[in-house]
Design a protein around this motif. Structure first.
Motif, mmCIF file in Angstrom:
data_model
loop_
_atom_site.group_PDB
_atom_site.id
_atom_site.type_symbol
_atom_site.label_atom_id
_atom_site.label_comp_id
_atom_site.label_asym_id
_atom_site.label_seq_id
_atom_site.Cartn_x
_atom_site.Cartn_y
_atom_site.Cartn_z
ATOM 1 N N ARG A 105 44.507 52.929 37.004
ATOM 2 C CA ARG A 105 44.143 52.635 38.497
ATOM 3 C C ARG A 105 42.945 51.891 38.928
ATOM 4 O O ARG A 105 42.987 50.660 39.502
ATOM 5 N N LEU A 106 41.968 51.877 37.918
ATOM 6 C CA LEU A 106 40.742 50.980 37.963
ATOM 7 C C LEU A 106 41.262 49.368 37.539
ATOM 8 O O LEU A 106 41.003 48.595 38.190
ATOM 9 N N ILE A 107 42.060 49.383 36.428
ATOM 10 C CA ILE A 107 42.572 48.083 36.116
ATOM 11 C C ILE A 107 43.208 47.536 37.031
ATOM 12 O O ILE A 107 43.425 46.294 37.646
ATOM 13 N N ALA A 110 41.015 46.345 40.140
ATOM 14 C CA ALA A 110 40.403 44.792 39.507
ATOM 15 C C ALA A 110 41.303 43.923 39.700
ATOM 16 O O ALA A 110 40.982 42.634 40.095
ATOM 17 N N ARG A 111 42.528 43.932 39.521
ATOM 18 C CA ARG A 111 43.595 42.990 39.651
ATOM 19 C C ARG A 111 43.939 42.306 40.849
ATOM 20 O O ARG A 111 44.070 41.274 41.164
ATOM 21 N N GLN A 112 43.871 43.735 41.818
ATOM 22 C CA GLN A 112 44.275 43.558 43.287
ATOM 23 C C GLN A 112 42.840 42.397 43.876
ATOM 24 O O GLN A 112 43.295 41.811 44.599
ATOM 25 N N LYS A 113 41.680 42.924 43.541
ATOM 26 C CA LYS A 113 40.673 42.221 43.788
ATOM 27 C C LYS A 113 40.315 40.960 43.323
ATOM 28 O O LYS A 113 39.395 40.044 43.606
ATOM 29 N N ASN A 114 40.929 40.658 42.293
ATOM 30 C CA ASN A 114 40.553 39.358 41.360
ATOM 31 C C ASN A 114 39.321 39.410 40.931
ATOM 32 O O ASN A 114 38.547 38.502 40.980
ATOM 33 N N LEU A 115 39.046 40.350 40.163
ATOM 34 C CA LEU A 115 37.430 40.735 39.740
ATOM 35 C C LEU A 115 37.558 41.147 38.155
ATOM 36 O O LEU A 115 38.684 41.419 37.774
ATOM 37 N N VAL A 116 36.660 40.698 37.588
ATOM 38 C CA VAL A 116 36.431 40.869 36.094
ATOM 39 C C VAL A 116 36.053 42.367 35.825
ATOM 40 O O VAL A 116 35.017 42.884 36.571
ATOM 41 N N LEU A 117 36.835 42.851 35.152
ATOM 42 C CA LEU A 117 36.439 44.431 34.614
ATOM 43 C C LEU A 117 36.317 44.256 33.262
ATOM 44 O O LEU A 117 37.682 44.288 32.580
ATOM 45 N N MET A 118 35.406 44.496 32.498
ATOM 46 C CA MET A 118 35.346 44.612 31.104
ATOM 47 C C MET A 118 34.647 45.949 30.589
ATOM 48 O O MET A 118 33.794 46.529 31.199
ATOM 49 N N VAL A 119 35.555 46.502 29.509
ATOM 50 C CA VAL A 119 35.017 47.507 28.774
ATOM 51 C C VAL A 119 33.995 47.256 27.539
ATOM 52 O O VAL A 119 34.567 46.512 26.688
ATOM 53 N N GLY A 120 32.660 47.918 27.291
ATOM 54 C CA GLY A 120 31.831 47.607 26.569
ATOM 55 C C GLY A 120 32.279 48.003 25.062
ATOM 56 O O GLY A 120 31.371 48.864 24.532
#
Length: 307
Positions: A105-107, A110-120
């Motif tokens: 759901r988080l991925i 982020a796609r809908q918002k066009n935002l970078v989401l990165m896991v460390g």
């Protein structure tokens, strides 16, 4: 052009040891401040780095373009979803969320918002591991071990697999370079359902992959061994490199200028995320790459429950 504003959520051990020392350098960004529900602790840490201490997550988000999240795994879904909803790019410690369903759901958000989401997954950015991945020629086998001196419990096996063994699975499968199928494995626990030993075997297109972790091995050793076409490699603790081929054994000296945070990939991971945000490009550990190893951990736990 305004510098990128970076915030940080969760000011505990990992933030203080691995992230704030780099983020506070403020290379081509500015550290906008920090937030933690424990305001007394947060204020002390923020004071030591001379950055603002925010009393609310949404206020920090309003002063930041991107935020690093180092809170507990149980809080990831709520915090990351709020930040994404507020239009902020997010870097979050592994795992992305407590469950695969939450992570998915988080991925999607982020796609809908066009935002970078990165896991460390910092080990993907360790220089010697990146060098190994680049130089290996069709590895026939690859083994990764990550052991602990004496770290049995106090949490149960599910927590330990997701908190620590996840690193081993993710790094080994990333090094092998293609999707892999689980062939076999073993999970040994004590009477309190705490992990003692884990070992698993995977098969990718060309490579047999083994992952291993002992929680009471008397050693903190981490190693990767690979047998490839024309050479054998061994890397110990992300700092010692050995390559053996027909010409003999080559050992690379550790660069004298290289810090532990560079060796272990934290510096590279942080700078990769900031570059992705600045250039609006996808992060290496976003999307399916962010949860691929977590799906496997979920499968291991499911198999354990049905055994």
């Amino acid at each position: 052009m305004r510098q990128l504003r970076i915030g940080i959520v969760g000011l505990g051990n990992i933030a203080q040891k691995a992230y704030l020392p780099i983020l506070s350098q403020a290379d081509h960004w500015e550290l906008s401040g920090g937030f933690s529900p424990d305001q007394q602790k947060a204020q002390k840490v923020c004071n030591s780095y001379r950055i603002p201490c925010f009393s609310r997550l949404d206020i920090l988000a309003g002063q930041s373009d991107a935020v690093f999240v180092h809170s507990s795994t149980a809080s990831h879904y709520q915090i990351v979803s709020e930040l994404l909803t507020l239009g902020v790019h997010v870097y979050v410690d592994k795992p992305l969320a407590e469950t695969v369903a939450q992570a998915e759901r988080l991925i999607e958000l982020a796609r809908q918002k066009n935002l970078v989401l990165m896991v460390g997954f910092n080990r993907r950015f360790a220089p010697l591991y990146r060098q190994l991945k680049q130089q290996m020629d069709r590895p026939a086998s690859l083994r990764m071990d990550k052991h602990r001196t004496d770290s049995v419990g106090p949490k149960d096996i599910g927590f330990t697999l997701l908190d620590d063994y996840l690193h081993v699975v993710d790094t080994a499968l990333w090094l092998a370079g293609s999707p892999a199928n689980l062939l076999s494995g073993s999970l040994q626990t004590n009477a309190d359902n705490q992990l003692l030993y884990a070992e698993h075997h995977f098969q990718s297109t060309h490579t047999l992959i083994t992952t291993s972790m002992h929680r009471r091995a008397g050693s903190q050793r981490e190693s990767v061994q690979s047998v490839t076409n024309g050479a054998m490699y061994q890397i110990d603790n992300m700092s010692r490199w050995q390559r053996e081929d027909a010409l003999g054994i080559l050992e690379l000296p550790l660069p004298g200028w290289q810090s532990t945070l560079i060796q272990r990939g934290f510096d590279g991971a942080i700078r990769h995320f900031i570059s992705a945000v600045s250039n609006q490009t996808a992060a290496e550990t976003s999307g399916e790459q962010a949860i691929y190893a977590q799906r496997i951990i979920q499968q291991l736990l499911k198999n354990l429950g049905s055994a």
